[in-house]
Design a protein around this motif. Structure first.
Motif, PDB file in Angstrom:
ATOM      1  N   GLN A   1       0.860  -1.186   0.000  1.00  0.00           N
ATOM      2  CA  GLN A   1       0.000   0.000   0.000  1.00  0.00           C
ATOM      3  C   GLN A   1       0.892   1.230   0.000  1.00  0.00           C
ATOM      4  OE1 GLN A   1      -3.459   0.342  -0.082  1.00  0.00           O
ATOM      5  NE2 GLN A   1      -2.979   2.515  -0.321  1.00  0.00           N
ATOM      6  N   MET A   2       0.730   2.061  -1.018  1.00  0.00           N
ATOM      7  CA  MET A   2       1.590   3.237  -1.174  1.00  0.00           C
ATOM      8  C   MET A   2       0.735   4.484  -1.078  1.00  0.00           C
ATOM      9  SD  MET A   2       4.063   1.892  -4.262  1.00  0.00           S
ATOM     10  CE  MET A   2       2.784   2.013  -5.491  1.00  0.00           C
ATOM     11  N   ASN A   3       1.008   5.297  -0.089  1.00  0.00           N
ATOM     12  CA  ASN A   3       0.275   6.545   0.129  1.00  0.00           C
ATOM     13  C   ASN A   3       1.204   7.737  -0.034  1.00  0.00           C
ATOM     14  OD1 ASN A   3      -2.023   5.001   0.820  1.00  0.00           O
ATOM     15  ND2 ASN A   3      -1.394   4.940   2.968  1.00  0.00           N
ATOM     16  N   ARG A   4       0.603   8.878  -0.256  1.00  0.00           N
ATOM     17  CA  ARG A   4       1.345  10.150  -0.403  1.00  0.00           C
ATOM     18  C   ARG A   4       2.489   9.990  -1.401  1.00  0.00           C
ATOM     19  NH1 ARG A   4       1.690   9.907   5.148  1.00  0.00           N
ATOM     20  NH2 ARG A   4       3.876  10.496   5.161  1.00  0.00           N
ATOM     21  N   LEU A   5       2.149   9.452  -2.552  1.00  0.00           N
ATOM     22  CA  LEU A   5       3.161   9.218  -3.578  1.00  0.00           C
ATOM     23  C   LEU A   5       3.736  10.518  -4.103  1.00  0.00           C
ATOM     24  CD1 LEU A   5       1.330   6.314  -5.372  1.00  0.00           C
ATOM     25  CD2 LEU A   5       3.674   6.179  -4.510  1.00  0.00           C
ATOM     26  N   SER A   6       5.026  10.469  -4.405  1.00  0.00           N
ATOM     27  CA  SER A   6       5.688  11.617  -5.017  1.00  0.00           C
ATOM     28  C   SER A   6       6.310  11.164  -6.336  1.00  0.00           C
ATOM     29  CB  SER A   6       6.764  12.179  -4.097  1.00  0.00           C
ATOM     30  OG  SER A   6       7.898  11.327  -4.088  1.00  0.00           O
ATOM     31  N   THR A   7       6.768  12.120  -7.116  1.00  0.00           N
ATOM     32  CA  THR A   7       7.393  11.771  -8.396  1.00  0.00           C
ATOM     33  C   THR A   7       8.649  10.928  -8.177  1.00  0.00           C
ATOM     34  OG1 THR A   7       8.554  13.902  -8.381  1.00  0.00           O
ATOM     35  CG2 THR A   7       6.462  13.791  -9.584  1.00  0.00           C
ATOM     36  N   GLU A   8       9.241  11.042  -7.001  1.00  0.00           N
ATOM     37  CA  GLU A   8      10.433  10.233  -6.681  1.00  0.00           C
ATOM     38  C   GLU A   8      10.094   8.754  -6.535  1.00  0.00           C
ATOM     39  OE1 GLU A   8      12.711  13.179  -7.275  1.00  0.00           O
ATOM     40  OE2 GLU A   8      13.670  11.444  -6.332  1.00  0.00           O
ATOM     41  N   ASP A   9       8.830   8.421  -6.367  1.00  0.00           N
ATOM     42  CA  ASP A   9       8.414   7.022  -6.212  1.00  0.00           C
ATOM     43  C   ASP A   9       8.147   6.330  -7.536  1.00  0.00           C
ATOM     44  OD1 ASP A   9       6.511   8.227  -3.449  1.00  0.00           O
ATOM     45  OD2 ASP A   9       8.383   7.087  -3.341  1.00  0.00           O
ATOM     46  N   ALA A  10       8.138   7.078  -8.629  1.00  0.00           N
ATOM     47  CA  ALA A  10       7.882   6.478  -9.931  1.00  0.00           C
ATOM     48  C   ALA A  10       8.989   5.491 -10.289  1.00  0.00           C
ATOM     49  CB  ALA A  10       7.796   7.572 -10.994  1.00  0.00           C
ATOM     50  N   ALA A  11       8.595   4.276 -10.643  1.00  0.00           N
ATOM     51  CA  ALA A  11       9.584   3.224 -10.918  1.00  0.00           C
ATOM     52  C   ALA A  11       8.867   1.954 -11.343  1.00  0.00           C
ATOM     53  CB  ALA A  11      10.424   2.947  -9.672  1.00  0.00           C
TER      54      ALA A  11
END
Length: 121
Positions: A82-92
């Motif tokens: 579960q991934m919350n508060r995603l940022s562009t740094e999490d794109a992968a």
């Protein structure tokens, strides 16, 4: 041979949430530690989170603590991220893994093909 199939990736806006799933099959998929790794274009692959076979121990990278939660459903042989508060740094590309993550030596035996997470700003 353990097989791992991920799903749940997609496009999300920054600040949003996604839940990744990984279904495992094979002779030891229900009794092994499971994990998630990710790799962004041009970057090294990095560890994200892991959960032990019984589901009562978890660990995660500092960069995702407080935002990502790993869990597993033994009845479905499925691990979730579960991934919350995603940022562009999490794109992968997020890959599900099976291995040993709570007892040294740490290693990964099996990898899924991955599911892509894209985060728009």
């Amino acid at each position: 041979q353990v097989q791992l199939v991920e799903s749940g990736g997609g496009l999300v806006q920054a600040g949003g949430s996604l839940r990744l799933s990984c279904v495992g099959s094979g002779p030891t998929s229900s009794t092994t530690d499971m994990g998630w790794f990710r790799q962004a274009p041009g970057k090294e692959r990095e560890f994200v989170a892991a959960i032990n076979w019984s589901g009562d121990r978890t660990t995660g990278a500092d960069s995702v603590k407080g935002r990502f939660t790993i869990s597993r459903d033994g009845t479905k042989n499925t691990v979730y991220l579960q991934m919350n508060r995603l940022s562009t740094e999490d794109a992968a590309l997020y890959s599900c893994t099976a291995g040993q993550y709570f007892t040294r030596p740490y290693f990964t035996d099996y990898w899924g093909k991955g599911t892509l997470v894209i985060v728009s700003s």
